[in-house]
Design a protein around this motif. Structure first.
Motif, PDB file in Angstrom:
ATOM      1  N   VAL A  67      -4.220   6.707  -4.337  1.00 45.81           N
ATOM      2  CA  VAL A  67      -3.808   5.553  -2.957  1.00 45.81           C
ATOM      3  C   VAL A  67      -3.948   4.261  -3.456  1.00 45.81           C
ATOM      4  O   VAL A  67      -4.743   3.872  -4.642  1.00 45.81           O
ATOM      5  CB  VAL A  67      -5.055   6.131  -2.376  1.00 45.81           C
ATOM      6  CG1 VAL A  67      -4.824   4.443  -1.401  1.00 45.81           C
ATOM      7  CG2 VAL A  67      -4.581   7.205  -1.463  1.00 45.81           C
TER       8      VAL A  67
ATOM      9  N   SER B 103      -6.614   1.668   3.737  1.00 47.71           N
ATOM     10  CA  SER B 103      -7.273   2.630   4.024  1.00 47.71           C
ATOM     11  C   SER B 103      -7.225   3.541   4.620  1.00 47.71           C
ATOM     12  O   SER B 103      -7.296   4.907   3.381  1.00 47.71           O
ATOM     13  CB  SER B 103      -9.252   2.206   3.228  1.00 47.71           C
ATOM     14  OG  SER B 103      -8.839   1.070   3.315  1.00 47.71           O
TER      15      SER B 103
ATOM     16  N   PRO C   6       0.855  -1.117  -0.179  1.00 51.79           N
ATOM     17  CA  PRO C   6       0.336  -0.010  -0.128  1.00 51.79           C
ATOM     18  C   PRO C   6       0.766   1.219   0.071  1.00 51.79           C
ATOM     19  O   PRO C   6       2.318   1.438   0.439  1.00 51.79           O
ATOM     20  CB  PRO C   6      -0.708  -0.421   1.430  1.00 51.79           C
ATOM     21  CG  PRO C   6      -0.523  -1.597   1.750  1.00 51.79           C
ATOM     22  CD  PRO C   6       0.525  -2.442   0.850  1.00 51.79           C
ATOM     23  N   ARG C   7      -0.091   2.511  -0.558  1.00 48.21           N
ATOM     24  CA  ARG C   7       0.752   3.059  -1.055  1.00 48.21           C
ATOM     25  C   ARG C   7       0.677   4.963  -1.355  1.00 48.21           C
ATOM     26  O   ARG C   7      -0.762   4.377  -1.540  1.00 48.21           O
ATOM     27  CB  ARG C   7       2.129   3.708  -1.459  1.00 48.21           C
ATOM     28  CG  ARG C   7       1.479   2.870  -3.281  1.00 48.21           C
ATOM     29  CD  ARG C   7       2.966   2.313  -3.984  1.00 48.21           C
ATOM     30  NE  ARG C   7       2.837   2.075  -5.114  1.00 48.21           N
ATOM     31  CZ  ARG C   7       1.884   0.911  -5.547  1.00 48.21           C
ATOM     32  NH1 ARG C   7       1.469   0.262  -4.550  1.00 48.21           N
ATOM     33  NH2 ARG C   7       1.774   0.683  -6.942  1.00 48.21           N
ATOM     34  N   ALA C   8       0.616   6.052  -0.916  1.00 44.61           N
ATOM     35  CA  ALA C   8      -0.484   7.062  -1.376  1.00 44.61           C
ATOM     36  C   ALA C   8       0.651   8.060  -2.336  1.00 44.61           C
ATOM     37  O   ALA C   8       1.328   8.012  -1.825  1.00 44.61           O
ATOM     38  CB  ALA C   8      -1.053   7.755  -0.340  1.00 44.61           C
TER      39      ALA C   8
ATOM     40  N   ASP D 116       4.374   2.278   2.500  1.00 42.64           N
ATOM     41  CA  ASP D 116       4.289   2.119   4.400  1.00 42.64           C
ATOM     42  C   ASP D 116       4.396   0.468   4.158  1.00 42.64           C
ATOM     43  O   ASP D 116       4.303  -0.402   4.526  1.00 42.64           O
ATOM     44  CB  ASP D 116       2.934   2.130   4.609  1.00 42.64           C
ATOM     45  CG  ASP D 116       2.260   3.086   4.409  1.00 42.64           C
ATOM     46  OD1 ASP D 116       2.738   4.371   4.525  1.00 42.64           O
ATOM     47  OD2 ASP D 116       1.198   3.515   3.800  1.00 42.64           O
TER      48      ASP D 116
ATOM     49  N   ASP E 238       3.259   9.523   7.749  1.00 47.41           N
ATOM     50  CA  ASP E 238       3.869   7.921   8.757  1.00 47.41           C
ATOM     51  C   ASP E 238       4.393   8.469  10.209  1.00 47.41           C
ATOM     52  O   ASP E 238       5.588   8.991   9.928  1.00 47.41           O
ATOM     53  CB  ASP E 238       4.907   6.812   7.869  1.00 47.41           C
ATOM     54  CG  ASP E 238       4.546   6.662   7.102  1.00 47.41           C
ATOM     55  OD1 ASP E 238       4.593   5.925   5.942  1.00 47.41           O
ATOM     56  OD2 ASP E 238       3.476   5.657   7.356  1.00 47.41           O
TER      57      ASP E 238
ATOM     58  N   HIS F 107      -2.198  10.098   4.619  1.00 51.70           N
ATOM     59  CA  HIS F 107      -1.776  10.652   3.482  1.00 51.70           C
ATOM     60  C   HIS F 107      -1.936  12.185   2.602  1.00 51.70           C
ATOM     61  O   HIS F 107      -1.516  12.411   2.575  1.00 51.70           O
ATOM     62  CB  HIS F 107      -0.912   9.633   2.694  1.00 51.70           C
ATOM     63  CG  HIS F 107      -0.395   8.347   3.417  1.00 51.70           C
ATOM     64  ND1 HIS F 107       0.974   9.154   4.939  1.00 51.70           N
ATOM     65  CD2 HIS F 107      -0.111   7.463   3.917  1.00 51.70           C
ATOM     66  CE1 HIS F 107       1.634   8.159   4.823  1.00 51.70           C
ATOM     67  NE2 HIS F 107       0.915   6.872   4.885  1.00 51.70           N
TER      68      HIS F 107
ATOM     69  N   HIS G 130      -5.575   4.875   6.160  1.00 51.28           N
ATOM     70  CA  HIS G 130      -3.749   4.729   6.683  1.00 51.28           C
ATOM     71  C   HIS G 130      -3.231   5.633   5.740  1.00 51.28           C
ATOM     72  O   HIS G 130      -3.253   7.182   5.424  1.00 51.28           O
ATOM     73  CB  HIS G 130      -3.569   3.943   7.379  1.00 51.28           C
ATOM     74  CG  HIS G 130      -2.059   3.773   7.179  1.00 51.28           C
ATOM     75  ND1 HIS G 130      -1.394   4.425   7.934  1.00 51.28           N
ATOM     76  CD2 HIS G 130      -0.860   4.644   6.130  1.00 51.28           C
ATOM     77  CE1 HIS G 130       0.381   4.631   7.972  1.00 51.28           C
ATOM     78  NE2 HIS G 130       0.793   4.708   6.549  1.00 51.28           N
ATOM     79  N   GLU G 131      -4.024   5.195   4.162  1.00 48.74           N
ATOM     80  CA  GLU G 131      -3.203   5.870   3.178  1.00 48.74           C
ATOM     81  C   GLU G 131      -4.429   7.475   2.685  1.00 48.74           C
ATOM     82  O   GLU G 131      -3.472   8.119   2.378  1.00 48.74           O
ATOM     83  CB  GLU G 131      -3.442   5.184   2.571  1.00 48.74           C
ATOM     84  CG  GLU G 131      -2.647   3.613   2.480  1.00 48.74           C
ATOM     85  CD  GLU G 131      -1.069   3.907   2.456  1.00 48.74           C
ATOM     86  OE1 GLU G 131      -1.194   4.938   1.495  1.00 48.74           O
ATOM     87  OE2 GLU G 131      -1.043   3.169   2.764  1.00 48.74           O
TER      88      GLU G 131
END
Length: 185
Positions: free
Chosen positions: A103, A120, A91-93, A185, A132, A126, A122-123
């Motif tokens: 996302v 979801s 997962p990343r943004a 992440d 983070d 961002h 968390h991203e």
């Protein structure tokens, strides 16, 4: 309880308080009134595949937690501030500016046992300007994967909520979101 609930009450109370101690006061103009309306950020989860429900729940968590911004699903053909995609990575943004970006809900973290709603939320955090905060406890949403696979808490803590309120209440100049920055992440 949040300002969305209190806005009509505050307006009525403020209007009732225009006459105090026998003195009449001029009603404020719209320019004098504080901005109580939240900023609406549209998201497109049409390419989030099996994570669509988790994405909608992650957005709902933010809507329950803060007043200055509201995440809403974009209707077909409507411009979205956030694109949400499913892929096989982590997962990343990718933020382009405060409230805007892409996302990726990566299947790699899900296959390792991480909670999809927490991922979801968390991203989306961002995109709302949060960095983070690793390592960190499960009570911190932005601790991400460092809280371990047993952590399913999708809610931001008080400091995270306050930071998002500040980001959207004071504008993009106060944002931690860096255009073009990829947060993995």
């Amino acid at each position: 309880m949040h300002a969305r609930t209190f806005a009509p009450i505050l307006a009525a109370t403020f209007a009732a308080g225009l006459v105090t101690a026998g003195q009449a006061h001029a009603a404020p103009t719209d320019a004098d009134a504080p901005a109580l309306a939240e900023r609406v950020v549209m998201y497109d989860a049409s390419a989030s595949a099996e994570f669509r429900t988790a994405v909608d729940r992650g957005a709902a968590v933010w809507n329950e937690s803060v007043d200055s911004v509201e995440l809403r699903p974009a209707a077909a053909g409507q411009r979205a501030n956030i694109r949400i995609l499913a892929d096989n990575g982590w997962p990343r943004a990718l933020t382009t500016s405060l409230g805007n970006g892409t996302v990726y809900i990566g299947r790699q973290a899900v296959s390792q046992g991480y909670d999809t709603v927490r991922i979801s939320a968390h991203e989306l955090g961002h995109i709302l300007g949060l960095p983070d905060r690793k390592p960190g406890p499960c009570t911190s949403l932005m601790s991400g994967s460092s809280a371990g696979v047993s952590c399913t808490n999708p809610y931001p803590d008080a400091a995270e909520r306050a930071e998002v309120e500040d980001n959207f209440g004071l504008g993009p100049a106060h944002s931690a979101a860096v255009p073009g920055k990829v947060v993995v992440d």
